[in-house]
Every structure is written in structure tokens, then in C-alpha cells.
Design an enzyme around this catalytic site. Structure first.
Site, PDB file in Angstrom:
ATOM      1  N   ALA A  32       0.827  -1.078  -0.045  1.00  0.00           N
ATOM      2  CA  ALA A  32       0.001  -0.109  -0.006  1.00  0.00           C
ATOM      3  C   ALA A  32       0.896   1.299  -0.023  1.00  0.00           C
ATOM      4  CB  ALA A  32      -0.975   0.227   1.287  1.00  0.00           C
ATOM      5  N   HIS A  37       6.847   5.749   1.978  1.00  0.00           N
ATOM      6  CA  HIS A  37       7.943   4.544   1.229  1.00  0.00           C
ATOM      7  C   HIS A  37       8.551   4.950   0.334  1.00  0.00           C
ATOM      8  CE1 HIS A  37       3.732   2.517   2.731  1.00  0.00           C
ATOM      9  NE2 HIS A  37       4.879   1.810   3.484  1.00  0.00           N
ATOM     10  N   GLU A 148      11.213   7.076  10.188  1.00  0.00           N
ATOM     11  CA  GLU A 148      10.913   7.701  11.724  1.00  0.00           C
ATOM     12  C   GLU A 148       9.657   7.886  12.025  1.00  0.00           C
ATOM     13  OE1 GLU A 148      12.964  11.425  11.795  1.00  0.00           O
ATOM     14  OE2 GLU A 148      15.091  10.600  11.820  1.00  0.00           O
ATOM     15  N   SER A 185       0.264   7.623   5.922  1.00  0.00           N
ATOM     16  CA  SER A 185       0.278   6.189   6.648  1.00  0.00           C
ATOM     17  C   SER A 185      -0.844   5.593   5.659  1.00  0.00           C
ATOM     18  CB  SER A 185      -0.384   6.338   7.837  1.00  0.00           C
ATOM     19  OG  SER A 185      -0.869   5.110   8.241  1.00  0.00           O
ATOM     20  N   ARG A 187      -2.980   3.746   6.782  1.00  0.00           N
ATOM     21  CA  ARG A 187      -4.561   3.708   7.362  1.00  0.00           C
ATOM     22  C   ARG A 187      -5.144   4.895   7.248  1.00  0.00           C
ATOM     23  NH1 ARG A 187      -0.788   0.444  10.903  1.00  0.00           N
ATOM     24  NH2 ARG A 187      -1.516  -1.687  11.110  1.00  0.00           N
TER      25      ARG A 187
HETATM   26  P1  AMP Z   1       4.816  -0.088   6.648  1.00  0.00           P
HETATM   27  O1  AMP Z   1       4.429  -0.461   5.135  1.00  0.00           O
HETATM   28  O2  AMP Z   1       3.653   0.686   7.154  1.00  0.00           O
HETATM   29  O3  AMP Z   1       5.186  -1.047   7.540  1.00  0.00           O
HETATM   30  O4  AMP Z   1       6.097   0.817   6.708  1.00  0.00           O
HETATM   31  C1  AMP Z   1       7.236   0.362   6.052  1.00  0.00           C
HETATM   32  C2  AMP Z   1       8.362   1.348   6.198  1.00  0.00           C
HETATM   33  O5  AMP Z   1       7.795   2.728   5.523  1.00  0.00           O
HETATM   34  C3  AMP Z   1       8.445   1.737   7.737  1.00  0.00           C
HETATM   35  O6  AMP Z   1       9.924   1.785   8.014  1.00  0.00           O
HETATM   36  C4  AMP Z   1       7.750   3.023   7.972  1.00  0.00           C
HETATM   37  O7  AMP Z   1       8.327   3.415   8.971  1.00  0.00           O
HETATM   38  C5  AMP Z   1       8.129   3.759   6.680  1.00  0.00           C
HETATM   39  N1  AMP Z   1       6.960   4.809   6.653  1.00  0.00           N
HETATM   40  C6  AMP Z   1       5.635   4.573   6.716  1.00  0.00           C
HETATM   41  N2  AMP Z   1       5.066   5.737   6.574  1.00  0.00           N
HETATM   42  C7  AMP Z   1       5.847   6.976   6.539  1.00  0.00           C
HETATM   43  C8  AMP Z   1       6.163   8.357   6.302  1.00  0.00           C
HETATM   44  N3  AMP Z   1       4.988   9.156   6.437  1.00  0.00           N
HETATM   45  N4  AMP Z   1       7.247   8.714   6.464  1.00  0.00           N
HETATM   46  C9  AMP Z   1       8.594   8.058   6.463  1.00  0.00           C
HETATM   47  N5  AMP Z   1       8.475   6.739   6.288  1.00  0.00           N
HETATM   48  C10 AMP Z   1       7.052   5.981   6.549  1.00  0.00           C
END
Ligand code: AMP
Length: 277
Positions: A32, A37, A148, A185, A187
Site C-alpha cells: 500500500a 515509502h 522515523e 500512513s 491507514r
Molecule cells: P509499513 O508499510 O507501514 O510497514 O512501513 C514500511 C516502512 O515505511 C517503515 O519503515 C515505516 O516507518 C516507513 N514509513 C511509513 N510511513 C512513513 C512516512 N509517512 N514517512 C516516512 N516513512 C514512513
């Protein structure tokens, strides 16, 4: 961009990438994909590394009552995003590749994993640490990039890598936000328009608290004011704290590096955020 769906394909792909002799960077994700990302993939590519991105919605990091089944999935869009962002290999394992039936090993990190998300989501960091250790073993990257946005996760993974002497470097990338401050995010798509309007209060309240703390106001006062701002918007604060950056231990007075961390529920959506203090 190479696409690997099995461990054999991953091995072949990584061998091909290593032949370029550049460093190999891994960006673990759950798909997603959004601009947050993208920033991780870009940071990895701009460092001169060849970049592998994993997309795996990790069941082990979701609690029984959490949103595993409604977690958004869009493989075609994700692959297009990764190609455009300069990714060289997409690793798309299925659950049995990550957790074969005879699998019995999990990793428990104490210290930075103990509080906040660790308390709110029992077992969450066991899932995160275990899947990251597996991904590091499969891909064997020189570096791995984490946002972060998930500050505590970044510290937990950094601690695990140090404690287990894993041969890679963990790199943190600043949080990518919407123009009104809301942290991107996967979500956020579940917020309706009223909730979307209220959600940036979380970041606003954190930034106001940072200013108040910098003026030397007591930590408790800054935190109560921030909590009031957030709750006045109809968000239910789960935790809000000033913590030591690497250890996540709560601070009664400002000692840097410090971080303000928050989690709040807005309707059915759980939002987390954090800023440097
Ligand atoms: P996830 O797919 O939510 O598990 O996130 C994968 C990676 O993307 C993780 O290292 C998160 O911290 C990073 N990530 C998610 N949202 C953000 C954002 N808004 N800014 C920077 N990194 C993000």
C-alpha cells in the site's frame, strides 16, 4: 526491476544485484505504498546502493483484534511505484516462505520495545523483530531503511541489529507528511472527511509542545496542554510522552536526544506520530 516470489528467485535476484558491486539496500514494507515509502526507496537509491524492497503483510505483528484482514493490498500499483522510485528488486514472499510449518523461532527485544506500542500492542514488536531478522537473513543487505514515522520500531530494529551483531547498518528516514502536517500512513485512507480534517491536530499539538519545552516549561504542563488540544478534536489519546530517543524511556525533564511520541484513536483508525523535542 526484478520480481522475486520464492526464496529461489530471491537468491538468484540478489546474486544478480550483488554482481553490480554496489552496496545492497533493503526497504522492508507491508505494501500500500505511498510517498513515505517512496522516500525510503529514494534515500536508498540516492546513497548509490542497489535497492531491494520487500512487500509482506506480516501476520505476526498484528494482534488478534487488529486490522490484518482489512490491511490495504494493491500489488500492481505497488510494483509501478517501486519501478518509478528506482527500486531494482521487489521481494514478494508468501506467508509460508516467511513462516514455514516447522518454524519455531521468534525474537523478543526488551528495552526500547517494552513500553508505548509494546504495551498497546502486545506481541507487535516480536512480529516486527522476527520478520526483520528473517528479511535480513534472506536478502543480506548492507543497509536497511526505516521511517522515523515508526520511531519506536526504528529503535527496536537498531537495538536488535546491535545486540545480535548482524552485519548491516540501519538507516532512519524523516517522516513524510501531508501539507497540513498529517504523517502519511496506509491507514489514513480509512479516515472519513471529518476525521481527515481533525487528524492533523496530532502533529500540531506535538509541534506546540516542542516549542513550549524549548522555552523551558515543565514537561508535565507541555504534555497536558498537548493532550487537551488532541482530545478537543475528538481523538482519544492512548499515550503521549516525552522519551529518550534511542531507549524510549520516559523523561521528566528535557534531555536530548528526546522524542515526543503519541498514539491516538480517531474513530476506527489508530494514528501514531512522533517528533524530535
Ligand atoms: P509499513 O508499510 O507501514 O510497514 O512501513 C514500511 C516502512 O515505511 C517503515 O519503515 C515505516 O516507518 C516507513 N514509513 C511509513 N510511513 C512513513 C512516512 N509517512 N514517512 C516516512 N516513512 C514512513
Amino acid at each position: 526491476m526484478l520480481i522475486a516470489r520464492t526464496l529461489a528467485e530471491l537468491r538468484a535476484g540478489c546474486t544478480e544485484l550483488r554482481a553490480t558491486r554496489s552496496a545492497l539496500a533493503l526497504v522492508p514494507t507491508m505494501g500500500a505504498l505511498h510517498n513515505g515509502h517512496r522516500a525510503l526507496v529514494r534515500a536508498a537509491a540516492e546513497s548509490g546502493a542497489t535497492v531491494a524492497t520487500s512487500i509482506f503483510v506480516n501476520p505476526l505483528q498484528f494482534g488478534a483484534s487488529e486490522d490484518l484482514s482489512r490491511y490495504p493490498r494493491d500489488e500492481a500499483a505497488d510494483l509501478a511505484t517501486l519501478r518509478a522510485a528506482g527500486c531494482h528488486l521487489a521481494w514478494l514472499p508468501d506467508v509460508t516462505a516467511m513462516y514455514p510449518p516447522d518454524d519455531v523461532t521468534t525474537i523478543d527485544v526488551a528495552g526500547p520495545a517494552a513500553m508505548w506500542e509494546g504495551t498497546a500492542r502486545p506481541g507487535h514488536f516480536r512480529g516486527v523483530a522476527t520478520v526483520c531478522a528473517k528479511l535480513f537473513g534472506q536478502v543480506r543487505p548492507d543497509r536497511a531503511y526505516f521511517g522515523e514515522k515508526d520511531w519506536q520500531q526504528l529503535q527496536v530494529v537498531t537495538r536488535m541489529v546491535a545486540d545480535l551483531h548482524l552485519p548491516l547498518e540501519i538507516v532512519g528516514v524523516p517522516t513524510v507528511r501531508e501539507s497540513d502536517g498529517l504523517a502519511l500512513s496506509s491507514r489514513n485512507r480509512f479516515l472519513d472527511s471529518d476525521q481527515r480534517r481533525l487528524a492533523p491536530r496530532l502533529y500540531m499539538a506535538l509541534m506546540t509542545a516542542v516549542e513550549t519545552l524549548a522555552k523551558g516549561e515543565p514537561v508535565d504542563d507541555a504534555l497536558s496542554a498537548a493532550r487537551q488540544t488532541i482530545e478537543a478534536g475528538g481523538l482519544a489519546v492512548e499515550y503521549l510522552a516525552l522519551v529518550d530517543g534511542p531507549t524510549l524511556q520516559p523523561l521528566q525533564t528535557l534531555h536530548r536526544p528526546a522524542r515526543l511520541v503519541v498514539a491516538a484513536q480517531l474513530g476506527s483508525v489508530r494514528l501514531i506520530d512522533n517528533v524530535a523535542a
